[in-house]
Enzyme design. Structure first.
Site, mmCIF file in Angstrom:
data_model
loop_
_atom_site.group_PDB
_atom_site.id
_atom_site.type_symbol
_atom_site.label_atom_id
_atom_site.label_comp_id
_atom_site.label_asym_id
_atom_site.label_seq_id
_atom_site.Cartn_x
_atom_site.Cartn_y
_atom_site.Cartn_z
ATOM 1 N N ARG A 79 0.824 -1.216 0.000
ATOM 2 C CA ARG A 79 0.000 0.000 0.000
ATOM 3 C C ARG A 79 0.859 1.268 0.000
ATOM 4 O O ARG A 79 0.420 2.314 -0.450
ATOM 5 C CB ARG A 79 -0.931 0.019 1.215
ATOM 6 C CG ARG A 79 -1.675 -1.289 1.484
ATOM 7 C CD ARG A 79 -2.432 -1.808 0.291
ATOM 8 N NE ARG A 79 -3.176 -3.016 0.641
ATOM 9 C CZ ARG A 79 -3.720 -3.844 -0.216
ATOM 10 N NH1 ARG A 79 -3.598 -3.620 -1.520
ATOM 11 N NH2 ARG A 79 -4.390 -4.904 0.193
ATOM 12 N N HIS A 190 -11.977 -13.152 -3.963
ATOM 13 C CA HIS A 190 -12.560 -11.815 -4.006
ATOM 14 C C HIS A 190 -13.874 -11.825 -4.784
ATOM 15 O O HIS A 190 -14.747 -10.981 -4.556
ATOM 16 C CB HIS A 190 -11.606 -10.817 -4.678
ATOM 17 C CG HIS A 190 -10.414 -10.468 -3.856
ATOM 18 N ND1 HIS A 190 -9.267 -11.216 -3.860
ATOM 19 C CD2 HIS A 190 -10.199 -9.444 -2.978
ATOM 20 C CE1 HIS A 190 -8.380 -10.669 -3.035
ATOM 21 N NE2 HIS A 190 -8.924 -9.605 -2.493
ATOM 22 N N ASP A 260 -10.217 -12.887 6.732
ATOM 23 C CA ASP A 260 -9.929 -12.038 5.577
ATOM 24 C C ASP A 260 -11.119 -11.088 5.438
ATOM 25 O O ASP A 260 -12.121 -11.190 6.166
ATOM 26 C CB ASP A 260 -9.730 -12.899 4.328
ATOM 27 C CG ASP A 260 -8.846 -12.232 3.287
ATOM 28 O OD1 ASP A 260 -8.671 -10.999 3.348
ATOM 29 O OD2 ASP A 260 -8.346 -12.946 2.396
#
Length: 346
Positions: A79, A190, A260
């Site tokens: 990030r 995802h 998660d």
């Protein structure tokens, strides 16, 4: 480090929307008291801004040591980026190098983890969601891909230990992921729910092995994957059989266990239903990353206070902060790392 009263903290970690906190976010965090926070690229501009945001998150909950998490692995998943921060190569890069020159791979990875940890410490970030201990197999979905070190469980455990050791030495809590293994998934969790059909004994010998080797580490993260041989009806995040019998039992992990991201489409039902199922299955804390306030309000309504066991696990993990890390010479470390990687593989 003094023991902090976590009795009123909810069993959830939240993201935030932008680079500063809104008045509504401050009010919400103060009232609901999440355990901590997780940051993403959308929350990051400059070192000064990042430090201010981290401080404001902790101020909002009135806990100067509230955990602030980030995913700073290297490669595709980091990030904090140049020009303000060090950018690392992927774990798979070091796994490939290990095949031909193990000593050079370990030294380069150690320096890499040390430089990452230094950036996190400077920002005030105290938890890094790394190392990824999944296997990199021929069928491994690209969402994991070269985030994994190798296909060999022993190599994965060895290199994962290097990353974890450097984080701990720097006063950063590492989070091993994605328990009990994401390497055999051929679908990106995802977007959909992966099923793994491998026999239980095969999983024990391979996928579970790196997590078992590093089971003493303080924090871990579950995977949103169904293991058909163990629990064909629930993903690991929401499976008591996986959490209690495999992660806590076979693997022997006794640290803090978080999910998660609950927003991932592998999970079904409302956010409230997703969180409730995970907590009832045995996770300590649910993770919600979007920073959308209405979603966080939904979750806060169903996330109970931390259990005594979870509080104890957090306090045990916090012992990493009881020492003053040695100062590093980042410039020298980076120069040495570049020397090691100059003749590296492509």
């Amino acid at each position: 480090m003094s023991v902090v009263d976590l009795t009123n903290c909810r069993s959830v970690i939240f993201g935030c929307e932008g680079t500063t906190l809104s008045a509504a976010e401050k009010k919400f965090f103060k009232a609901e008291q999440p355990v901590g926070f997780i940051l993403f690229s959308r929350n990051v501009e400059t070192p000064k801004q990042l430090k201010k945001l981290v401080k404001s998150l902790r101020t909002a909950v009135g806990r100067p040591d509230a955990p602030v998490l980030i995913d700073q692995e290297g490669g595709r998943v980091q990030r904090l980026r140049a020009p303000h921060w060090f950018e690392a190569k992927s774990f798979g890069h070091f796994g490939d190098l290990y095949q031909t020159d193990p000593e050079r791979a370990i030294e380069a990875l150690r320096l890499t983890a040390r430089l990452i940890a230094a950036d996190l410490r400077e920002a005030g970030i105290t938890v890094n969601c790394t190392p990824c201990l999944d296997l990199h197999l021929p069928e491994t979905v690209d969402a994991i891909g070269n985030r994994a070190f190798a296909d060999n469980p022993q190599v994965v455990a060895r290199l994962g230990a290097v990353v974890a050791e450097e984080m701990l030495t720097a006063g950063i809590i590492p989070v091993v992921k994605h328990m009990p293994g994401h390497g055999r998934a051929t679908i990106d969790s995802h977007h959909a729910l992966p099923h793994v059909g491998a026999p239980h004994d095969t999983l024990q010998e391979t996928d579970f092995a790196p997590f078992k080797t590093l089971s003493v580490l303080p924090w871990g993260m579950t995977s949103h994957i169904v293991f058909d041989a163990i629990d064909p009806d629930h993903p690991a995040t929401q499976s008591a059989a996986i959490i209690k019998d495999v992660i806590r039992g076979e693997i022997g992990f006794s640290g803090l266990l978080l999910t998660d991201d609950l927003n991932m489409e592998a999970l079904s039902g409302s956010l409230a239903e997703r969180a409730t199922a995970a907590l009832e299955a045995g996770v300590d804390i649910v993770l919600h990353c979007s920073g959308v306030l209405t979603e966080m309000q939904e979750l806060a309504a169903v996330c109970p206070p931390l259990t005594e066991e979870a509080q104890a696990r957090i306090e045990l993990g916090n012992r990493v902060f009881d020492h003053t890390p040695d100062k590093i010479d980042a410039k020298a470390d980076l120069a040495r790392l570049n020397d090691l990687l100059e003749t590296d593989i492509a």
